[in-house]
Design a protein around this motif. Structure first.
Motif, PDB file in Angstrom:
ATOM      1  N   ASP A 238      37.146   3.089  76.501  1.00 22.50           N
ATOM      2  CA  ASP A 238      35.966   3.538  77.307  1.00 22.50           C
ATOM      3  C   ASP A 238      36.304   5.197  77.629  1.00 22.50           C
ATOM      4  O   ASP A 238      35.770   5.392  78.713  1.00 22.50           O
ATOM      5  CB  ASP A 238      35.891   2.606  78.284  1.00 22.50           C
ATOM      6  N   ARG A 239      37.182   5.322  77.353  1.00 25.42           N
ATOM      7  CA  ARG A 239      37.626   6.953  77.668  1.00 25.42           C
ATOM      8  C   ARG A 239      37.269   7.753  76.471  1.00 25.42           C
ATOM      9  O   ARG A 239      37.135   7.680  75.398  1.00 25.42           O
ATOM     10  CB  ARG A 239      39.152   7.274  78.100  1.00 25.42           C
ATOM     11  N   VAL A 240      36.958   9.281  76.714  1.00 31.18           N
ATOM     12  CA  VAL A 240      36.701  10.096  75.724  1.00 31.18           C
ATOM     13  C   VAL A 240      37.928  11.110  76.031  1.00 31.18           C
ATOM     14  O   VAL A 240      37.860  11.858  76.978  1.00 31.18           O
ATOM     15  CB  VAL A 240      35.627  10.752  75.857  1.00 31.18           C
ATOM     16  N   VAL A 241      38.745  11.738  74.845  1.00 31.86           N
ATOM     17  CA  VAL A 241      39.595  12.850  74.914  1.00 31.86           C
ATOM     18  C   VAL A 241      38.803  14.119  74.168  1.00 31.86           C
ATOM     19  O   VAL A 241      38.140  13.744  73.125  1.00 31.86           O
ATOM     20  CB  VAL A 241      40.787  12.614  74.456  1.00 31.86           C
ATOM     21  N   GLY A 242      39.048  15.242  74.517  1.00 29.63           N
ATOM     22  CA  GLY A 242      38.447  16.524  73.963  1.00 29.63           C
ATOM     23  C   GLY A 242      37.131  16.523  74.345  1.00 29.63           C
ATOM     24  O   GLY A 242      36.587  15.823  75.058  1.00 29.63           O
ATOM     25  N   GLY A 243      36.531  17.628  73.647  1.00 28.58           N
ATOM     26  CA  GLY A 243      35.211  17.953  73.848  1.00 28.58           C
ATOM     27  C   GLY A 243      34.809  18.418  75.489  1.00 28.58           C
ATOM     28  O   GLY A 243      33.915  18.260  76.189  1.00 28.58           O
ATOM     29  N   GLY A 244      35.894  19.284  76.079  1.00 31.14           N
ATOM     30  CA  GLY A 244      35.756  19.552  77.252  1.00 31.14           C
ATOM     31  C   GLY A 244      35.652  18.230  78.373  1.00 31.14           C
ATOM     32  O   GLY A 244      35.496  18.687  79.688  1.00 31.14           O
ATOM     33  N   ASN A 245      36.384  17.167  78.100  1.00 33.52           N
ATOM     34  CA  ASN A 245      36.438  16.173  79.113  1.00 33.52           C
ATOM     35  C   ASN A 245      37.698  16.336  79.792  1.00 33.52           C
ATOM     36  O   ASN A 245      38.358  17.119  79.448  1.00 33.52           O
ATOM     37  CB  ASN A 245      36.455  14.935  78.502  1.00 33.52           C
ATOM     38  N   PRO A 246      37.672  15.843  81.174  1.00 32.84           N
ATOM     39  CA  PRO A 246      38.963  16.194  81.783  1.00 32.84           C
ATOM     40  C   PRO A 246      40.107  15.593  81.204  1.00 32.84           C
ATOM     41  O   PRO A 246      40.289  14.732  80.157  1.00 32.84           O
ATOM     42  CB  PRO A 246      38.740  15.133  83.012  1.00 32.84           C
TER      43      PRO A 246
END
Ligand code: SF4
Length: 350
Positions: free
Chosen positions: A13-21
């Motif tokens: 349920d997390r996102v890395v990259g793409g300007g995410n924290p």
């Protein structure tokens, strides 16, 4: 600080990259087969601020254990696999949210393909990890030993191999225990790839040396806008990795929230046991992570009140007692032995 523009890759349920924290990771040092101990450690790390957790999968029993571990934790679970592609496949089937492999030690392209197909079927990303210690012979020869250029070429070769199989849900890590080589490697790869980067200094060492090496290395890399998720590697309790990771991100302004403790170095003017008090305060404030404030713990009335005044709340030590200050105002004088509890009371009111 501008962030490198990388692809957004979902991990659980997390996102890395793409300007995410920038997310903080750690790795369990329990035996993965020991579900109870592993779950206990993951939940402690989660409470401390760990965003993604990795576990070693050295055998089929460990791969099988992932099923039970997944049920009892709340953060994405990454399976770390070396050598045996069947362990990667079994880990994915057990519910891993991401796998970490080094395609270079998984074996023939067919075996890598089998892992990629399974990742595609379960729609999970693959972290392609390359370490300076596992650089291929031809690259060692080409570059005359282990170099940042060699590590980057090795990583890009593997990325290309997986891309050629039609899969692009990838995260890259290139690691070296040589901090300067690691920095250069990240600068090179960030210019040549838009996959999210998992950044860390590998085999950084024990608490002190590992924290310093990681802070210098990650600090320089992150400050250039490079890096989407970090792991501080320490020979010790993974809990320390989370604390160090959070502090690095907060220091760089990449993470907000939590109590920041500033404390003086102590000197001949100090008349209270400030070193013990500062350590106790640091421990105590970790329970107030929902607050976004600065707490000052100062030894004396020379610099103490000034610093304590600048903080949201602070202590300025005297002789066997201290001043408790809040938002620039002296609230009261407190005997030394009650300073910690008085500070805690005030934090609870906040
Ligand atoms: S705040 Fe006071 S006790 Fe602490 S280092 Fe400065 S002068 Fe010394």
């Amino acid at each position: 600080m501008s962030r490198q523009n990388t692809k957004a890759i979902r991990i659980g349920d997390r996102v890395v990259g793409g300007g995410n924290p920038v997310l903080i990771q750690s790795m369990c040092n329990t035996k993965t087969q020991d579900v109870e101990a592993t779950v206990r450690q993951i939940n402690i790390l989660t409470n401390a601020g760990c965003d993604i957790i990795r576990v070693a999968v050295p055998d089929m029993e460990a791969a099988e254990a992932l099923k039970e571990i997944k049920k009892q934790i709340t953060i994405p679970l990454v399976a770390d696999i070396h050598f045996d592609y069947r362990l990667a496949i079994a880990s994915i089937e057990s519910g891993a949210d991401k796998i970490r492999i080094n395609p270079g030690n998984i074996g023939s392209p067919d075996r890598v393909r089998a892992v990629v197909e399974k990742a595609r079927e379960y729609d999970i990303p693959i972290r392609v990890g390359v370490n300076s210690g596992s650089l291929e012979k031809n690259l060692l020869e080409k570059y005359g030993g282990v170099t940042a250029e060699g590590i980057v070429e090795s990583a890009l070769d593997k990325i290309r191999m997986i891309e050629d199989m039609g899969y692009e849900k990838l995260v890259i890590s290139i690691k070296s225990s040589d901090v300067l080589m690691c920095i250069k490697g990240h600068e090179l790869i960030a210019a040549r790839s838009d996959y999210p980067l998992h950044v860390g200094i590998t085999e950084a060492g024990t608490l002190t040396s590992g924290t310093i090496k990681s802070s210098v290395g990650l600090g320089i890399i992150l400050h250039q806008g490079i890096g989407d998720t970090i792991r501080v590697s320490l020979t010790g309790d993974p809990l320390e990795e989370i604390k160090a990771g959070k502090l690095i991100l907060k220091t760089l302004g990449l993470r907000k929230g939590g109590v920041e403790v500033v404390s003086c170095p102590t000197c001949g003017r100090t008349r209270i046991d400030l070193i013990a008090l500062a350590n106790q305060v640091e421990e105590m404030v970790s329970r107030f992570d929902h607050l976004d404030i600065k707490v000052a713990v100062m030894g004396c009335a020379v610099n103490g009140p000034g610093e304590a005044r600048e903080a949201d709340i602070g202590i300025a030590g005297g002789i066997g007692e201290g001043l408790l200050m809040k938002k620039g105002e002296i609230i009261r004088k407190v005997p030394e032995e009650h300073l910690l509890s008085a500070l805690q009371e005030e934090l609870m009111k906040m």
